[in-house]
Design a protein around this motif. Structure first.
Motif, PDB file in Angstrom:
ATOM      1  N   LEU A 305      17.276  50.823  38.601  1.00 60.51           N
ATOM      2  CA  LEU A 305      16.827  51.766  39.535  1.00 60.51           C
ATOM      3  C   LEU A 305      18.013  53.122  39.237  1.00 60.51           C
ATOM      4  N   ASP A 306      19.128  52.693  39.434  1.00 58.25           N
ATOM      5  CA  ASP A 306      20.201  53.872  39.144  1.00 58.25           C
ATOM      6  C   ASP A 306      19.827  54.634  37.890  1.00 58.25           C
ATOM      7  N   ARG A 307      19.640  53.839  36.675  1.00 53.11           N
ATOM      8  CA  ARG A 307      19.499  54.547  35.525  1.00 53.11           C
ATOM      9  C   ARG A 307      18.186  55.410  35.384  1.00 53.11           C
ATOM     10  N   LEU A 308      17.108  54.841  35.998  1.00 50.33           N
ATOM     11  CA  LEU A 308      15.948  55.376  35.951  1.00 50.33           C
ATOM     12  C   LEU A 308      15.801  56.750  36.835  1.00 50.33           C
ATOM     13  N   PHE A 309      16.602  56.442  37.996  1.00 51.34           N
ATOM     14  CA  PHE A 309      16.596  57.966  38.868  1.00 51.34           C
ATOM     15  C   PHE A 309      17.947  58.699  38.691  1.00 51.34           C
ATOM     16  N   GLN A 310      18.482  58.836  37.415  1.00 60.51           N
ATOM     17  CA  GLN A 310      19.452  59.609  37.225  1.00 60.51           C
ATOM     18  C   GLN A 310      19.257  61.148  37.710  1.00 60.51           C
ATOM     19  N   PRO A 311      20.086  61.665  38.618  1.00 58.30           N
ATOM     20  CA  PRO A 311      19.620  63.368  38.700  1.00 58.30           C
ATOM     21  C   PRO A 311      19.271  64.132  37.747  1.00 58.30           C
ATOM     22  N   SER A 312      19.618  63.766  36.525  1.00 53.61           N
ATOM     23  CA  SER A 312      19.004  64.698  35.407  1.00 53.61           C
ATOM     24  C   SER A 312      17.767  64.533  34.978  1.00 53.61           C
ATOM     25  N   ALA A 313      17.336  63.377  35.583  1.00 55.51           N
ATOM     26  CA  ALA A 313      16.000  62.973  35.158  1.00 55.51           C
ATOM     27  C   ALA A 313      14.880  63.647  36.220  1.00 55.51           C
ATOM     28  N   ILE A 314      15.307  64.156  37.070  1.00 50.32           N
ATOM     29  CA  ILE A 314      14.297  64.655  38.359  1.00 50.32           C
ATOM     30  C   ILE A 314      14.058  66.277  38.090  1.00 50.32           C
ATOM     31  N   ALA A 315      13.000  66.658  37.931  1.00 49.08           N
ATOM     32  CA  ALA A 315      12.370  68.075  37.991  1.00 49.08           C
ATOM     33  C   ALA A 315      12.159  68.575  39.131  1.00 49.08           C
ATOM     34  N   GLY A 316      13.048  69.850  39.346  1.00 51.68           N
ATOM     35  CA  GLY A 316      12.986  70.678  40.311  1.00 51.68           C
ATOM     36  C   GLY A 316      13.929  70.439  41.367  1.00 51.68           C
ATOM     37  N   HIS A 317      14.364  71.607  42.205  1.00 59.20           N
ATOM     38  CA  HIS A 317      15.293  71.364  43.155  1.00 59.20           C
ATOM     39  C   HIS A 317      14.805  70.718  44.583  1.00 59.20           C
ATOM     40  N   ARG A 318      15.506  70.330  45.641  1.00 57.50           N
ATOM     41  CA  ARG A 318      14.861  69.812  46.734  1.00 57.50           C
ATOM     42  C   ARG A 318      14.005  70.813  47.434  1.00 57.50           C
ATOM     43  N   TYR A 319      14.636  72.003  47.613  1.00 58.75           N
ATOM     44  CA  TYR A 319      14.214  73.055  48.412  1.00 58.75           C
ATOM     45  C   TYR A 319      13.898  74.261  47.376  1.00 58.75           C
ATOM     46  N   ALA A 320      12.960  75.254  47.788  1.00 58.49           N
ATOM     47  CA  ALA A 320      12.925  76.549  47.361  1.00 58.49           C
ATOM     48  C   ALA A 320      13.940  77.301  47.714  1.00 58.49           C
ATOM     49  N   LEU A 321      14.202  78.451  47.103  1.00 56.61           N
ATOM     50  CA  LEU A 321      15.493  79.210  47.117  1.00 56.61           C
ATOM     51  C   LEU A 321      15.824  79.422  48.738  1.00 56.61           C
ATOM     52  N   GLN A 322      14.878  79.900  49.566  1.00 55.65           N
ATOM     53  CA  GLN A 322      15.353  79.986  50.951  1.00 55.65           C
ATOM     54  C   GLN A 322      15.886  78.744  51.803  1.00 55.65           C
ATOM     55  N   GLY A 323      15.262  77.781  51.463  1.00 55.59           N
ATOM     56  CA  GLY A 323      15.487  76.286  52.019  1.00 55.59           C
ATOM     57  C   GLY A 323      17.217  76.079  51.526  1.00 55.59           C
ATOM     58  N   GLN A 324      17.286  76.358  50.193  1.00 54.97           N
ATOM     59  CA  GLN A 324      18.354  75.953  49.656  1.00 54.97           C
ATOM     60  C   GLN A 324      19.656  76.847  50.061  1.00 54.97           C
ATOM     61  N   LYS A 325      19.542  77.991  50.535  1.00 48.90           N
ATOM     62  CA  LYS A 325      20.387  78.754  51.051  1.00 48.90           C
ATOM     63  C   LYS A 325      20.742  78.472  52.590  1.00 48.90           C
ATOM     64  N   GLU A 326      19.829  77.530  53.115  1.00 46.54           N
ATOM     65  CA  GLU A 326      19.932  77.238  54.744  1.00 46.54           C
ATOM     66  C   GLU A 326      20.607  75.907  54.560  1.00 46.54           C
ATOM     67  N   VAL A 327      20.985  75.291  53.650  1.00 41.68           N
ATOM     68  CA  VAL A 327      21.525  73.833  53.700  1.00 41.68           C
ATOM     69  C   VAL A 327      23.010  74.246  53.069  1.00 41.68           C
ATOM     70  N   ASP A 328      23.947  73.128  53.387  1.00 44.99           N
ATOM     71  CA  ASP A 328      25.227  73.447  52.995  1.00 44.99           C
ATOM     72  C   ASP A 328      25.853  72.086  52.227  1.00 44.99           C
ATOM     73  N   THR A 329      24.836  71.625  51.470  1.00 42.81           N
ATOM     74  CA  THR A 329      25.086  70.101  50.900  1.00 42.81           C
ATOM     75  C   THR A 329      25.481  70.479  49.422  1.00 42.81           C
ATOM     76  N   GLU A 330      26.380  69.501  48.763  1.00 38.95           N
ATOM     77  CA  GLU A 330      26.567  69.742  47.286  1.00 38.95           C
ATOM     78  C   GLU A 330      25.183  69.302  46.490  1.00 38.95           C
ATOM     79  N   GLU A 331      25.219  70.005  45.521  1.00 38.08           N
ATOM     80  CA  GLU A 331      24.021  70.088  44.734  1.00 38.08           C
ATOM     81  C   GLU A 331      24.188  69.564  43.210  1.00 38.08           C
ATOM     82  N   PHE A 332      23.209  68.632  42.862  1.00 37.02           N
ATOM     83  CA  PHE A 332      23.234  68.591  41.329  1.00 37.02           C
ATOM     84  C   PHE A 332      22.673  69.540  40.638  1.00 37.02           C
TER      85      PHE A 332
END
Length: 336
Positions: A305-332
């Motif tokens: 599962l770890d190999r399959l779901f490497q962050p580099s395999a995921i297409a797209g950010h969690r949030y759109a630009l506005q939502g991304q600005k509203e969180v304070d998390t580290e991001e891949f």
């Protein structure tokens, strides 16, 4: 059911996020259906329930409160402030992030009234208002605790640096952030820092906002569904992401469980301080989620599962630009 610690609270390792009953994912169920789902969770032994002032602009707390009231001595009730609905001059209610002390106090007192309780067990800052020092927001929350209006403090969607600053101001009991196989930002620091500080990590959206359940059709999301604006659910990105589900299904078959159950089981294996907080509107889906606490995954299955779901395999950010600005998390850095 398996239990874990959130500060002084013993809670089921799989809780119930109540947002879906009034908010965010398209047309919500009826109030009666919502009450039935909550009653089913209680019957199944769930002891962790999570709501917020934002959800349904107060409607979720008003729904949840009366159902849970007779069970307050055996459940842990969580809510959040600092992001709520505010009525504008035009009469329209809009979501506003406001971490000023006076606003947080008002949010908490309003939540207490809607929930019909004299104390909230775990009270989160829903989003850090970056125009207000985190110490000021958490300091006011600490005063609410001293006054007996809340029993413990939490934060949501913040970085290691912000968590440390807040924890120095007042002990933080829980950090709630998105964490799942396809949202692994926690592994950039907050998951480990919580373990070091004795803070519970409450993983919301452990099913990837429904994606990891394997039954979601992104093309059917309506305009009122918040996922329709999230990059991962765009037609192009979703077509790329959905390819991950077939190999995931093979692992689920090996483990003799559904995709949803597998996703929950994986989250719970990421640390004894991790609590899974899925949300649903259907009893059968809740049952699948709860089964995740009892499924045993092998080292080989976890590695796959770890190999399959490497962050580099995921297409797209969690949030759109506005939502991304509203969180304070580290991001891949993810696939564009």
């Amino acid at each position: 059911m398996q239990t874990r610690k959130i500060g002084s609270f013993d809670v089921t390792s799989v809780g119930l996020g109540c947002m879906n009953l009034n908010h965010a994912y398209g047309t919500p169920p009826s109030a009666e259906q919502g009450r039935e789902l909550l009653a089913h969770a209680l019957d199944r032994g769930v002891t962790l329930f999570d709501t917020a002032a934002l959800y349904g602009f107060g409607a979720n707390e008003s729904l949840v409160g009366p159902v849970l009231a007779p069970h307050r001595d055996r459940i842990t009730l969580c809510s959040k402030g600092g992001m709520a609905g505010v009525v504008g001059d035009d009469g329209v209610t809009r979501r506003v992030i406001d971490g000023r002390p006076a606003t947080l106090r008002r949010n908490c007192e309003d939540s207490l009234k809607r929930l019909g309780t004299d104390v909230i067990d775990l009270y989160y800052l829903h989003r850090w208002d970056k125009s207000v020092p985190i110490e000021e927001s958490v300091g006011e929350m600490g005063r609410l605790l001293q006054e007996g209006k809340v029993r413990a403090l939490g934060l949501s969607e913040v970085s290691v640096e912000t968590l440390d600053r807040a924890h120095r101001e007042h002990p933080i009991t829980a950090l709630q952030s998105e964490y799942s196989l396809w949202s692994r930002n926690a592994e950039l620091g907050t998951l480990q820092r919580c373990a070091e500080l004795g803070i519970a990590y409450v993983a919301f959206s452990p099913l990837g906002r429904g994606f990891l359940g394997g039954i979601l059709d992104a093309a059917t999301l309506g305009e009122k569904d918040v996922r329709s604006a999230m990059p991962r659910f765009s037609a192009e990105n979703y077509a790329r992401n959905v390819r991950l589900l077939a190999p995931m299904r093979e692992i689920a078959e090996q483990a003799d469980c559904s995709l949803a159950t597998l996703a929950i089981a994986w989250v719970l294996r990421q640390g004894e301080h991790v609590i899974a907080l899925p949300g649903t509107t259907q009893r059968k889906h809740l049952d699948e989620d709860l089964r995740g606490a009892s499924v045993k995954l092998t080292a080989e299955q976890l590695e796959a599962l770890d190999r399959l779901f490497q962050p580099s395999a995921i297409a797209g950010h969690r949030y759109a630009l506005q939502g991304q600005k509203e969180v304070d998390t580290e991001e891949f850095t993810v696939a564009a």
